[in-house]
Enzyme design. Structure first.
Site, PDB file in Angstrom:
ATOM      1  CG  HIS A  78      65.019  32.502   3.572  1.00 23.50           C
ATOM      2  ND1 HIS A  78      64.124  33.312   3.929  1.00 23.50           N
ATOM      3  CD2 HIS A  78      65.648  32.644   2.476  1.00 23.50           C
ATOM      4  CE1 HIS A  78      64.148  34.329   3.079  1.00 23.50           C
ATOM      5  NE2 HIS A  78      65.642  34.064   2.520  1.00 23.50           N
ATOM      6  CG  ASP A  81      62.253  32.246   6.747  1.00 24.87           C
ATOM      7  OD1 ASP A  81      62.506  32.389   5.617  1.00 24.87           O
ATOM      8  OD2 ASP A  81      63.119  31.897   7.607  1.00 24.87           O
ATOM      9  CB  CYS A 128      63.546  34.200  -0.525  1.00 28.34           C
ATOM     10  SG  CYS A 128      64.637  35.397  -0.859  1.00 28.34           S
TER      11      CYS A 128
END
Length: 478
Positions: free
Chosen positions: A367, A365, A110
């Site tokens: 993820h 994000d 990430c």
């Protein structure tokens, strides 16, 4: 025989872990992000007001990809601007990463993805300018929970069967050449400009493709990380990623990237002479030799004889937790158009901060686990590289370890930037120390790294070993 059996067990464990991560990060929850109508929203230097002139209500606007929430103020303009930023997330089923058999970065990549997003914003400023938005941004559909989770379940079954049968990965993509978009013959000057910008948009995204040939792709970043002792599957911190990004930009061989380089500050100090030297490094000669590079569609900025510089500054905004005294500083930084964002996150999760409203950060994000996209084709889909829904997080949850990025087009531009930032960096009555500083001269003039090995000279946050204060360092990423 024992070694062979042990290797098979490790391989099976790796496969099962990969399957688990692929399922875990394929669940996309359709949760709305609430934005106040009464407070301005800052996104990478641009300000948006959601409250309409005749709207006196105090209700909240929810920013999602559809419904009637977007009739007031600048909500639609904000959504289009946000969705035009390049979104880079976990991927799966790509060619094995250097030094490993991993075909996915789920669960550990990430921070590398956040670094790619910050780098992509610098390239957008370089080639397209801050006012550019993607024409199809508002057509993006919200993340579909049912579709994604169903796909994840199918992947789980298929991957488990493959693991139990000892079969190899069904996706064995070899290195593919980078696709370079070719100009067609548009009708009007306006159409030509739009076509040129879309060409840069598509080419820019292709530089971040998940294949060994992509100049700024995950495979290249992992390979560079090997030189710093990082393996595929390891956790990367924001300071390490800054150095990896710098090397990736410097080593990129694509003609389109000849006019840009990167600089990483030393121990929270930006040495002005080093940045100016980076601007003045052989750029004119390279540009003349690489005449096949398409012209930049940027009309607002004249082409410089030198190179643009991406300035990356690893900092720490507190001890175990982010010091609230730095909140206003972070807001000031994200209010600047030449800021390319902040990579950091909250404990155990990395993300890319692009703006704020009140005391909450707006971020992208990484993820989410998405499937591999072959960017070498001329018409690869762009939708999965743009995010329809922003997320918010309280400043108080931000991990103190982060890297701040800026884009400087020329040496003259850097002079202006350094003067403006020096004012922002003036400590307030509550702050004891600025987050970073600008110093005249070269870093070598101060001999801060005397007696250090070449490896440690490149490492940020060099501190006096006699100090007894302990910090968490780069946070753990899951």
């Amino acid at each position: 025989m024992e070694n062979k059996g042990s290797d098979e067990v490790e391989t099976l464990k790796t496969k099962f872990l990969s399957v688990w991560h692929n399922v875990k990060y394929s669940w996309a929850l359709k949760s709305k992000t609430s934005f106040s109508r009464n407070s301005p929203v800052l996104l990478l230097g641009k300000c948006y007001h959601f409250k309409a002139e005749d709207d006196d209500s105090v209700t909240e606007a929810c920013c999602e990809a559809s419904d009637e929430d977007f009739v007031m103020g600048n909500v639609e303009a904000f959504r289009k601007d946000f969705a035009s930023r390049v979104w880079l997330t976990y991927r799966e089923e790509f060619p094995p990463l250097p030094g490993s058999t991993l075909t996915s970065d789920c669960g550990w990549g990430c921070m590398l993805r956040a670094g790619q997003m910050m780098l992509s914003q610098a390239l957008i400023l370089h080639f397209l300018g801050r006012d550019w938005t993607w024409s199809e941004a508002l057509a993006l559909q919200p993340l579909d929970t049912e579709t994604w989770t169903t796909t994840a379940a199918k992947r789980l079954v298929a991957s488990l069967e493959a693991s139990l049968q000892g079969s190899t990965s069904p996706s064995d993509h070899g290195p593919t050449p980078m696709h370079q978009a070719q100009l067609q013959a548009p009708g009007s000057a306006e159409e030509a400009d739009a076509h040129l910008k879309e060409m840069y948009h598509r080419t820019l995204v292709s530089w971040f493709g998940d294949s060994p040939s992509a100049h700024l792709g995950l495979h290249r970043l992992v390979r560079l990380g090997l030189t710093m002792g990082k393996q595929a599957g390891d956790w990367y911190g924001p300071s390490v990623v800054a150095h990896i990004l710098k090397k990736a930009v410097e080593e990129a061989m694509d003609p389109g990237l000849a006019g840009i380089t990167a600089y990483v500050s030393q121990d929270c100090t930006v040495y002005s002479a080093d940045v100016i030297d980076s601007h003045r490094a052989p750029g004119a000669e390279q540009n003349s030799e690489r005449s096949d590079a398409p012209p930049s569609p940027q009309s607002d900025h004249p082409v410089s004889d030198g190179r643009a510089v991406i300035i990356l500054i690893p900092v720490r905004l507190g001890g175990e937790k982010t010091n609230p005294d730095y909140f206003n500083f972070a807001k000031s930084i994200l209010s600047l158009e030449y800021c390319i964002g902040i990579i950091g996150g909250k404990p155990k999760q990395a993300c890319y901060f692009v703006g704020f409203q009140d005391d909450s950060l707006i971020y992208m994000d990484p993820h989410y686990c998405q499937s591999f996209v072959d960017v070498s084709t001329s018409d690869f889909p762009l939708q999965s590289y743009h995010c329809p829904s922003p997320k918010k997080m309280p400043f108080s949850k931000m991990d103190p370890s982060c890297t701040i990025g800026f884009y400087s087009r020329s040496a003259q531009d850097f002079e202006r930037i350094s003067q403006e930032l020096s004012k922002v960096l003036q400590p307030s009555a509550r702050e004891k120390y600025p987050a970073f500083t600008f110093v005249q001269g070269h870093g070598r003039d101060y001999d801060l790294s005397a007696g250090l090995t070449p490896e440690k000279r490149e490492w940020p946050f060099i501190r006096d070993p006699r100090r007894t204060v302990t910090t968490t360092g780069d946070f753990v990423l899951l």
